[in-house]
Design an enzyme around this catalytic site. Structure first.
Site, PDB file in Angstrom:
ATOM      1  N   GLU A  79       2.380   6.230 -17.205  1.00  0.00           N
ATOM      2  CA  GLU A  79       2.255   6.196 -18.822  1.00  0.00           C
ATOM      3  C   GLU A  79       1.729   4.831 -19.292  1.00  0.00           C
ATOM      4  OE1 GLU A  79       6.300   7.019 -20.477  1.00  0.00           O
ATOM      5  OE2 GLU A  79       5.955   9.123 -19.815  1.00  0.00           O
TER       6      GLU A  79
ATOM      7  N   GLY B  79       3.721   2.281 -14.771  1.00  0.00           N
ATOM      8  CA  GLY B  79       2.961   2.759 -13.747  1.00  0.00           C
ATOM      9  C   GLY B  79       3.580   2.624 -12.137  1.00  0.00           C
TER      10      GLY B  79
ATOM     11  N   GLU C 288      -1.866   6.449  -6.692  1.00  0.00           N
ATOM     12  CA  GLU C 288      -0.944   7.065  -6.108  1.00  0.00           C
ATOM     13  C   GLU C 288       0.144   5.903  -5.320  1.00  0.00           C
ATOM     14  OE1 GLU C 288      -0.831  10.836  -4.215  1.00  0.00           O
ATOM     15  OE2 GLU C 288      -2.797  11.307  -5.067  1.00  0.00           O
TER      16      GLU C 288
HETATM   17  C1  LIG Z   1      -9.073   6.664 -11.445  1.00  0.00           C
HETATM   18  C2  LIG Z   1      -7.504   6.551 -11.562  1.00  0.00           C
HETATM   19  C3  LIG Z   1      -6.986   7.983 -11.466  1.00  0.00           C
HETATM   20  C4  LIG Z   1      -5.434   8.062 -11.704  1.00  0.00           C
HETATM   21  N1  LIG Z   1      -5.030   9.324 -11.564  1.00  0.00           N
HETATM   22  C5  LIG Z   1      -3.592   9.441 -11.937  1.00  0.00           C
HETATM   23  C6  LIG Z   1      -3.086  10.843 -12.008  1.00  0.00           C
HETATM   24  O1  LIG Z   1      -3.905  11.898 -11.806  1.00  0.00           O
HETATM   25  N2  LIG Z   1      -1.771  11.009 -12.573  1.00  0.00           N
HETATM   26  C7  LIG Z   1      -0.988   9.853 -12.748  1.00  0.00           C
HETATM   27  O2  LIG Z   1       0.214  10.031 -12.971  1.00  0.00           O
HETATM   28  N3  LIG Z   1      -1.304   8.671 -12.747  1.00  0.00           N
HETATM   29  C8  LIG Z   1      -2.852   8.352 -12.050  1.00  0.00           C
HETATM   30  N4  LIG Z   1      -3.164   7.324 -11.932  1.00  0.00           N
HETATM   31  C9  LIG Z   1      -2.550   6.069 -12.430  1.00  0.00           C
HETATM   32  C10 LIG Z   1      -2.091   5.227 -11.056  1.00  0.00           C
HETATM   33  O3  LIG Z   1      -1.427   5.898 -10.227  1.00  0.00           O
HETATM   34  C11 LIG Z   1      -1.673   3.932 -11.649  1.00  0.00           C
HETATM   35  O4  LIG Z   1      -2.612   3.223 -12.171  1.00  0.00           O
HETATM   36  C12 LIG Z   1      -1.082   2.872 -10.192  1.00  0.00           C
HETATM   37  O5  LIG Z   1       0.214   3.743  -9.833  1.00  0.00           O
HETATM   38  C13 LIG Z   1      -0.557   1.697 -10.824  1.00  0.00           C
HETATM   39  O6  LIG Z   1       0.196   1.681 -12.255  1.00  0.00           O
HETATM   40  P1  LIG Z   1      -0.489   0.655 -13.206  1.00  0.00           P
HETATM   41  O7  LIG Z   1      -1.871   0.862 -13.349  1.00  0.00           O
HETATM   42  O8  LIG Z   1       0.481   0.855 -14.484  1.00  0.00           O
HETATM   43  O9  LIG Z   1      -0.244  -0.882 -12.720  1.00  0.00           O
HETATM   44  P2  LIG Z   1       1.263  -1.883 -12.647  1.00  0.00           P
HETATM   45  O10 LIG Z   1       2.381  -0.986 -12.083  1.00  0.00           O
HETATM   46  O11 LIG Z   1       1.317  -2.477 -14.191  1.00  0.00           O
HETATM   47  O12 LIG Z   1       0.878  -2.704 -11.563  1.00  0.00           O
HETATM   48  C14 LIG Z   1       0.109  -3.886 -11.868  1.00  0.00           C
HETATM   49  C15 LIG Z   1      -0.003  -4.922 -10.744  1.00  0.00           C
HETATM   50  O13 LIG Z   1       1.321  -5.499 -10.457  1.00  0.00           O
HETATM   51  C16 LIG Z   1       1.734  -4.820  -9.287  1.00  0.00           C
HETATM   52  N5  LIG Z   1       3.191  -4.645  -8.916  1.00  0.00           N
HETATM   53  C17 LIG Z   1       3.850  -3.826  -9.953  1.00  0.00           C
HETATM   54  N6  LIG Z   1       5.268  -3.531  -9.472  1.00  0.00           N
HETATM   55  C18 LIG Z   1       5.229  -4.373  -8.372  1.00  0.00           C
HETATM   56  C19 LIG Z   1       6.378  -4.701  -7.201  1.00  0.00           C
HETATM   57  N7  LIG Z   1       7.484  -4.359  -7.436  1.00  0.00           N
HETATM   58  N8  LIG Z   1       6.045  -5.603  -6.261  1.00  0.00           N
HETATM   59  C20 LIG Z   1       4.787  -6.127  -6.256  1.00  0.00           C
HETATM   60  N9  LIG Z   1       3.763  -5.894  -6.934  1.00  0.00           N
HETATM   61  C21 LIG Z   1       4.074  -5.040  -7.955  1.00  0.00           C
HETATM   62  C22 LIG Z   1       0.696  -3.813  -8.716  1.00  0.00           C
HETATM   63  O14 LIG Z   1       0.862  -3.487  -7.366  1.00  0.00           O
HETATM   64  C23 LIG Z   1      -0.362  -4.115  -9.318  1.00  0.00           C
HETATM   65  O15 LIG Z   1      -1.234  -5.112  -8.739  1.00  0.00           O
HETATM   66  C24 LIG Z   1      -4.597   6.944 -11.932  1.00  0.00           C
HETATM   67  C25 LIG Z   1      -5.303   5.537 -12.110  1.00  0.00           C
HETATM   68  C26 LIG Z   1      -6.821   5.568 -11.946  1.00  0.00           C
HETATM   69  C27 LIG Z   1      -7.280   4.079 -12.276  1.00  0.00           C
END
Ligand SMILES: Cc1cc2nc3c(=O)[nH]c(=O)nc-3n(C[C@H](O)[C@H](O)[C@H](O)COP(=O)(O)OP(=O)(O)OC[C@H]3O[C@@H](n4cnc5c(N)ncnc54)[C@H](O)[C@@H]3O)c2cc1C
Length: 380
Positions: free
Chosen positions: A127, A131, A364
């Protein structure tokens, strides 16, 4: 190494490789430039019986195992990250959970068209505000008589604009934490209140649609609940165990594709009167690209085989995903370097592999989250 593969697996891999070289490779850059989802390729993959490789034949699948599916994902990645990404989201995220958690009636209605390639599927967990911390979601499903009513926004959903079904995670009991999340089957073409609000422009993978979707009072009958109420988070963990193997396989394919381009070029390009592969610096780079690709492949196949044996696979799949995605990015970056100025142009493929590979360290579960998962598995 491939002599260890069973004959049937090698045959499937050869079929897909031939198809990739003949049909996908020639259009791979063009579909990226045009940001065009290549529906015709998925129709042809359906004709080859490849849209439900690890799905049982009873529901229209090929009845293969995870290893066979990983080989197909790798071959697609070797020529097109976009097609590979849409393919793996369709298979391991959108189809497999219906086979694992659905009723017979749900499998007949929702799994068969996916496995037969009638349309693509999507899976909606992420969402705008959640993430990595995915269980902290805002999307809710409330019971109203015999129906569930869904409200919320899901972010970055692969295939949503092309999908015939999307598995949506929603909170059904706000007080129950992980046990308060459930999975619903949404029909994006028929269910009122469903909307694709954005298709993102990205640094790569632009032939694979990545969408924001909105659900506003989407009313679903009870038979759209997948599995038991409150099982959505446990299902998610199992889905990601399998999904990470497919991202690892896709990453291995990206690395292989980039490596092949660099190797061929290094033997053809001459500077200072000899092929650049004769310079130690370039030879060592190409050797390291090969080493990293082989390592990623071994870890991926080990995870696939562990999954197929029905053994716990969380550590293996996270390790494979972490290693293969890093390998893909590093190998693709080195491939750009080996091609020099030409590597920086869009006339040559390495830049595309480089841009596509970056996503593999994010989707993922980011690499940081894979470290968390592996650390937990090691008891740290
Ligand atoms: C092209 C693409 C396709 C996708 N397809 C799907 C899909 O089909 N279905 C779906 O549901 N999602 C999908 N996603 C979403 C994807 O899984 C998320 O973008 C990903 O899990 C990261 O979440 P976020 O972008 O909110 O980053 P955030 O969670 O906000 O993270 C930002 C940064 O903080 C770091 N971070 C966060 N928490 C921690 C922690 N506890 N310890 C250390 N570091 C941390 C992360 O590693 C990252 O570097 C897709 C994304 C993209 C870009």
């Amino acid at each position: 190494m491939d002599t260890e593969l069973p004959d049937e697996h090698r045959m499937v891999r050869e079929t897909v490789r031939d198809f990739c070289d003949a049909e996908i490779e020639p259009i791979a850059q063009e579909i990226e430039d045009e940001h065009r989802f290549p529906a015709e390729i998925f129709e042809q993959l359906a004709e080859l019986d490849m849209m439900g490789v690890p799905i049982d034949e009873t529901y229209g699948g090929l009845g293969g195992d995870t290893l066979m599916y990983a080989l197909v994902a790798e071959e697609l990645g070797r020529v097109s990250g976009s097609i590979g990404l849409s393919y793996v989201a369709h298979t391991s995220l959108a189809s497999k959970p219906i086979e694992q958690f659905g009723t017979d009636a749900q499998k007949e209605r929702w799994l068969r068209p996916l496995a037969e390639g009638e349309y693509l599927g999507g899976w909606a967990l992420t969402e705008p505000e959640s993430g990595s911390d995915a269980s902290d979601m805002d999307t809710v499903a409330e019971k109203d008589g015999e129906e569930w009513v869904l409200n919320g926004t899901k972010q970055f959903i692969t295939n949503a604009s092309e999908a015939g079904s999307i598995l949506v995670k929603a909170v059904t009991d706000p007080d129950a934490g992980y046990d308060g999340i459930s999975t619903f089957i949404v029909d994006p073409r028929e269910d009122d209140g469903f909307e694709v609000s954005t298709i993102w422009e990205k640094m790569g993978l632009n032939a694979s649609p990545t969408c924001e979707i909105r659900l506003e009072d989407v009313r679903l009958p009870e038979d759209r609940l997948l599995g038991e109420e409150g099982e959505g988070w446990n299902q998610t963990k199992k889905t990601l165990d399998g999904g990470r193997i497919s991202i690892a396989a896709l990453s291995t394919g990206l690395a292989q594709g980039a490596y092949e381009h660099a190797k061929t070029y290094s033997k053809e390009r001459e500077q200072f009167g000899q092929p650049i592969s004769k310079f130690d610096a370039i030879r060592d780079k190409v050797v390291d690209m090969h080493r990293k690709t082989e390592r990623a492949r071994l870890l991926t196949r080990r995870a696939a085989r562990t999954y197929d044996k029905g053994e716990p696979v969380t550590r293996e799949s996270a390790l494979a995903k972490l290693d293969a995605s890093e390998a893909a990015r590093e190998v693709a970056e080195d491939a750009v370097q080996v091609l020099g100025g030409y590597g920086y142009t869009t006339d040559f493929a390495p830049q595309r592999f480089y841009r596509d590979a970056k996503l593999m360290e994010i989707g993922e579960g980011t690499s940081e989250i894979q470290h968390l998962v592996i650390g937990r598995e090691l008891g740290l």
